[in-house]
Structure formats: structure tokens, C-alpha cells
Design an enzyme around this catalytic site. Structure first.
Site, PDB file in Angstrom:
ATOM      1  N   GLU A 206      -9.058  -2.255   1.970  1.00  0.00           N
ATOM      2  CA  GLU A 206      -9.649  -1.114   0.911  1.00  0.00           C
ATOM      3  C   GLU A 206     -10.066  -1.248   0.401  1.00  0.00           C
ATOM      4  O   GLU A 206      -9.676  -0.586  -1.339  1.00  0.00           O
ATOM      5  CB  GLU A 206      -7.921  -0.589   1.208  1.00  0.00           C
ATOM      6  N   GLU A 406      -3.689  -1.667   9.746  1.00  0.00           N
ATOM      7  CA  GLU A 406      -2.810  -0.864   9.218  1.00  0.00           C
ATOM      8  C   GLU A 406      -2.307   0.444   9.243  1.00  0.00           C
ATOM      9  O   GLU A 406      -3.322   0.962   9.306  1.00  0.00           O
ATOM     10  CB  GLU A 406      -2.142  -0.346   7.307  1.00  0.00           C
TER      11      GLU A 406
HETATM   12  C1  NOJ Z   1      -2.425   0.561   1.534  1.00  0.00           C
HETATM   13  C2  NOJ Z   1      -2.085  -1.088   1.389  1.00  0.00           C
HETATM   14  O1  NOJ Z   1      -2.883  -1.368   1.508  1.00  0.00           O
HETATM   15  C3  NOJ Z   1      -0.912  -1.434   0.971  1.00  0.00           C
HETATM   16  O2  NOJ Z   1      -1.476  -2.126  -0.071  1.00  0.00           O
HETATM   17  C4  NOJ Z   1      -0.497  -0.018   0.415  1.00  0.00           C
HETATM   18  O3  NOJ Z   1       1.146  -0.575   0.155  1.00  0.00           O
HETATM   19  C5  NOJ Z   1      -0.001   0.588   1.735  1.00  0.00           C
HETATM   20  N1  NOJ Z   1      -1.267   1.086   2.338  1.00  0.00           N
HETATM   21  C6  NOJ Z   1       0.350   2.295   2.292  1.00  0.00           C
HETATM   22  O4  NOJ Z   1       0.483   2.619   0.875  1.00  0.00           O
END
Ligand code: NOJ
Length: 500
Positions: A206, A406
Site C-alpha cells: 500500500e 488483501e
Molecule cells: C490495509 C493494510 O495493508 C492493513 O495493514 C490494514 O490492517 C488493512 N488494510 C485494514 O485496514
């Protein structure tokens, strides 16, 4: 049909008891899929060999923040600063995964997961950000990888999930070009040490989140409101400084890709794991689809587009004007080094769009104030993002191997009196997202795997422990793990490799 899961199944709370239940259900799911015709209209299969996994990140689960010569990260510093995290929580202990990884691997296995995406804490390996390396840090990941492989789970490693060594932050962090070089060196070292057992490395997780939310604070439109989110190191840079940080982040990715190729075993694969900005066509007709595809390329100009095309779009540079990043001659070549796969984190549509006769050819449609959302402040509901994001990554950049790195949601999970967690909203959310993912694979979009966020509840950055994303409930006082209703849902889908 075989025996459905019974309420009693979920009451077995010890790991050993739980594993027995999950194994029994695992078998019954396999039998059911064997007795059902794949042609049955109610079965929506995923491609053969589709990889089902779960995901976590080092700072969010490991704990042991100062153990075995680990150096502090910017998240240790940030979370230890009063007022930064909800309830002033931190991840000093978190899920204590550093000491409980064996139990956690058993839980993953019981979920039917064949892969696990975890991140490596850079300051465990290089406490000061650069050499000398800390052998105890490497030992932990050696043990984890071996444990996963022993249990038939493929390790997929992310090299940077936001926990920059504080020592590098003290030298300017991502504002300093040297940080990109240090990341490349660290990536090469990890590939050298682990690519005999890890086939896939994600460079950075991200970019958009840690750059924008960490260095300026990001505002998002959610159901008629604007939500701001901050991440470590919690800076408020100017637009020019922010663009330079962005540039250093994608440069770090490119340097890492080259280092992994140079130091890793031949054939080791690597790519980014980006929270792609996802413009979704509000109406699925050719003109609006085309408009959303164009918007996808332009709205990701600072990250995925430059990494996959090796150049900044004119529209991006023109919009930045005098604040455009300073780029040296070789940078774009390095940034655009071809990757083996593209990982995308998909939670929500970023915006809906419709075609427009006016430049840039699309119109942004804001979320209605009553647009449904999930628990997290930023999480509007829109499962069709799971169809359009991979489809556009394929159509725009011809990606041949795409991973959903994710997807998941936080929910207000509680242990019911009978000891179970009835996360009906998460099951609903996942079913809808996976329906759209199945639609994408059925349309020939080359998505090869799906990593659910998250394997277990963990430290959700500025939101602390309140926002639970796990398939497994964690009591953070006792460290007891309890599979939720969604754990059964996930297991059914992964074992059958199909929905319904
Ligand atoms: C994005 C992130 O990569 C992760 O660390 C986070 O906990 C989740 N999304 C949920 O917000």
C-alpha cells in the site's frame, strides 16, 4: 449434502479441540464437492489451482517489539506517543505471534489456507536500517517459513508493511533518497536468505496509504462525510515534498525488484501489493466502462501506473506543476522494471464514475450520504470493486498474474455467551466480494490467488484493537484464539474452490 456445521462445532475453544472440528469439516466439505456436479448452476467455481490464503503484517501481530536485538520502527515511536492511537494502544505485544507462531500456523492450516502472506519487519533484520544484519531477526523468519512449509502452506513475504526503522526516519525517512537504496539492499538480502523457500516476494504494501496518510494525512469521501486518516510518521509535508516521497517509494520498489533478481534464486517472483485507487463504473455499459478504465490509469498515476509503464503521465506532471518530483535519468527505468505479478488490496470502490463528454472523459459521482458502509470509518460497501480492479489491471497493463493481496472487513465482533462469534456481516461482505471475484476469473481475468485480511484480529493502526478484521477472534488479554463464523465460510470456499 453432508453434515452442516453445528453450533457445537464452534464451542471447542482449545486449539486442539478446534483443530479436530475444523479437520472434520474440512473432510465433509471435500466430500460434498466431490458429490456435486461442477455443472450444477448453483456452483460457481474458481480456476483450478486458485490459491486461497490469509494475510497479516509484522507490526500488527508480532509483538516482541524490542526483543532479540530488534531496532525500533516508526510505528513503535508513533504508537508510544500519547494521543496518536485510539485508547493510546500500541503493538508492543499485539498477538504475541513472535512466540506463538507455531500455534498460529496450525490455525491457518485448519482454515484450509494453502498460502500465507506475512511481512518481514525491516528493523528486526537491520536494527539500524542498514548493515550489519541481525542474525536473530533472520532466525525468526527462517523458523516461520519452515513451519509453514512443513504444514503445506506456501509463504508469500511482503518486505515493507510500513515499519520503517526509526534510525532511517532520523535521517529523513522516505524524504531521503538513501532510504530507497537501503530498501533495495535489504530486499536483496532477504531474497538471498529466503528465496530457496519463498517463491513470491511483495516489495511494498500500500504505497498510497503509507505515503499519503503517513506524510500528509489523507481525506476520503465516505457517505456524504469526509474522513481523515493519519499513519506514522504523522507528517504534514508540502505537496512538493509529498510528491518526492512518492517518487522515492516507487524507486525503492524498482531497486528491490532488481536486487531480488540479482540475489534471489533464479525464477523468484516479485511485484507490488498496492491499494489501487478503484473507480467503478456506476452503470456497466461500454462507454462508462471505458471511462472507468481511463480513470483507473490516471488516478493511479503516482504509483501503479508509473511502476507498470515506467513513466509519469503528462496529466500527473501537469497537475503537479512546480511540485512535480525531481527525477534522475535512470529512475524511471528502475521504477518500471517489469514485475512478475501485480498484487492489489481491494476493500471498496474509491469512487463511482460515469462517462463524460468533457475532459478528462469521466465524471466522479460522490457517494450518497446513505451509501451503506462497514465498521471502519473509511469502508463504504461496493463489492463490484472486486470485479473491476483486477479487470482493469489486466486490460490496462496486460498483467498475467494478479493476486488479491488483501480483502476483508472490520466488524463489531464479540464472544457470545456460548463462546462463539457470529460475524454475519463479515460473511455477507466476503460472499459478495468473492461473487465478484469469481465473475472476474470466469471472464478470464488472470487472478491467481486471494489473501483474506486478516487471518486473525490484530492491531489496526490508528484505530487500535477495536477494529477486528480477523477470521479468528483474539482475546488480547489472554491471547486465546477463537474461530468466527466467517472462518467456516472461508474454509468451505477454499476447500471446495467454489462458491455455493
Ligand atoms: C490495509 C493494510 O495493508 C492493513 O495493514 C490494514 O490492517 C488493512 N488494510 C485494514 O485496514
Amino acid at each position: 449434502m453432508g453434515t452442516p456445521f453445528t453450533r457445537r462445532d464452534f464451542v471447542k475453544l482449545t486449539t486442539a479441540g478446534m483443530l479436530g472440528v475444523l479437520a472434520a469439516n474440512h473432510a465433509s466439505a471435500a466430500q460434498r464437492s466431490a458429490t456435486r456436479s461442477p455443472q450444477s448452476p448453483s456452483v460457481r467455481p474458481f480456476p483450478k489451482g486458485f490459491l486461497w490464503g490469509t494475510a497479516t503484517a509484522a507490526y500488527q501481530i508480532e509483538g516482541a517489539w524490542a526483543e532479540d536485538a530488534k531496532g525500533p520502527s516508526i510505528w513503535d515511536t508513533y504508537a508510544h506517543t500519547p494521543g496518536k492511537i485510539k485508547n493510546n494502544e500500541n503493538a508492543d505485544v499485539a498477538n504475541d505471534h513472535y512466540h506463538r507462531y507455531q500455534e498460529d500456523v496450525q490455525l491457518m492450516k485448519a482454515l484450509g489456507a494453502k498460502a500465507y502472506r506475512f511481512s518481514i519487519a525491516w528493523p528486526r533484520i537491520y536494527p539500524e536500517g542498514t548493515g550489519p544484519a541481525n542474525p536473530k531477526g533472520l532466525d525468526f523468519y527462517n523458523r516461520l517459513v519452515d513451519e509453514l512449509l512443513t504444514h503445506g502452506i506456501q509463504p508469500y513475504a511482503t518486505l515493507y508493511h510500513w515499519d520503517l526503522p526509526q534510525a532511517l526516519q532520523d535521517k529523513g525517512g522516505w524524504q531521503n533518497r538513501d532510504t530507497a537504496k537501503a530498501f533495495g539492499d535489504y530486499a536483496g538480502y532477504m531474497a538471498e536468505k529466503l528465496s530457496d523457500r519463498i517463491t513470491h516476494f511483495f516489495t511494498i504494501n500500500e504505497f498510497h496509504s503509507f505515503v499519503d496518510m503517513g506524510h500528509r494525512g489523507l481525506e476520503m469521501a465516505v457517505g456524504g462525510k469526509t474522513v481523515s486518516i493519519e499513519l506514522a510518521p504523522g507528517m504534514k509535508l508540502s505537496p512538493a515534498e509529498l510528491n518526492q516521497v512518492r517518487h522515492h517509494a516507487v524507486l525503492a520498489h524498482g531497486l528491490a525488484v532488481n536486487a531480488i533478481r540479482a540475489k534471489g534464486k533464479k525464477g523468484t517472483k516479485c511485484g507490488p501489493a498496492e491499494n489501487i485507487t478503484i473507480p467503478v463504473p456506476l452503470i456497466e455499459s461500454p462507454e462508462h466502462i471505458q471511462a472507468a478504465e481511463r480513470a483507473t490509469r490516471e488516478m493511479n498515476a503516482g504509483y501503479l501506473t508509473v511502476m507498470l509503464e515506467g513513466q509519469y503521465l503528462d496529466a500527473y506532471l501537469n497537475a503537479a506543476g512546480k511540485d512535480a518530483p525531481k527525477v534522475t535519468a535512470d529512475d524511471l527505468k528502475i521504477i518500471g522494471t517489469p514485475v512478475d505479478f501485480v498484487g492489489i488490496n481491494v476493500y471498496r470502490p474509491s469512487i463511482y464514475v460515469l462517462a463524460s463528454d468533457n475532459a478528462p472523459g469521466y465524471r466522479e459521482i460522490p457517494f450518497n450520504a446513505s451509501h451503506p458502509k462497514m465498521l471502519s470509518s473509511w469502508h463504504v460497501l461496493g463489492p463490484e470493486a472486486m470485479y473491476w480492479a483486477p479487470r482493469f489491471v489486466h486490460s490496462l497493463w496486460k498483467a498475467k498474474e494478479i493476486y488479491i493481496t488483501e480483502n476483508g472487513c472490520a466488524a463489531d465482533d464479540t464472544l457470545a455467551e456460548d463462546g462463539q462469534v457470529y460475524d454475519t456481516d463479515r460473511v455477507m461482505f466476503l460472499r459478495n466480494c468473492l461473487t465478484q471475484l469469481q465473475r472476474a476469473t470466469a471472464d478470464g481475468v488472470p487472478v491467481r490467488g486471494y489473501f483474506l485480511w486478516s487471518m486473525m484480529d490484530n492491531f489496526e493502526w490508528s484505530a487500535g484493537y477495536g477494529n477486528r478484521f480477523g477470521l479468528i477472534y483474539v482475546d488480547f488479554k489472554t491471547q486465546k484464539r477463537t474461530p468466527k463464523l466467517s472462518a467456516s465460510f472461508f474454509r468451505e470456499v477454499s476447500v471446495r474452490n467454489a462458491l455455493a
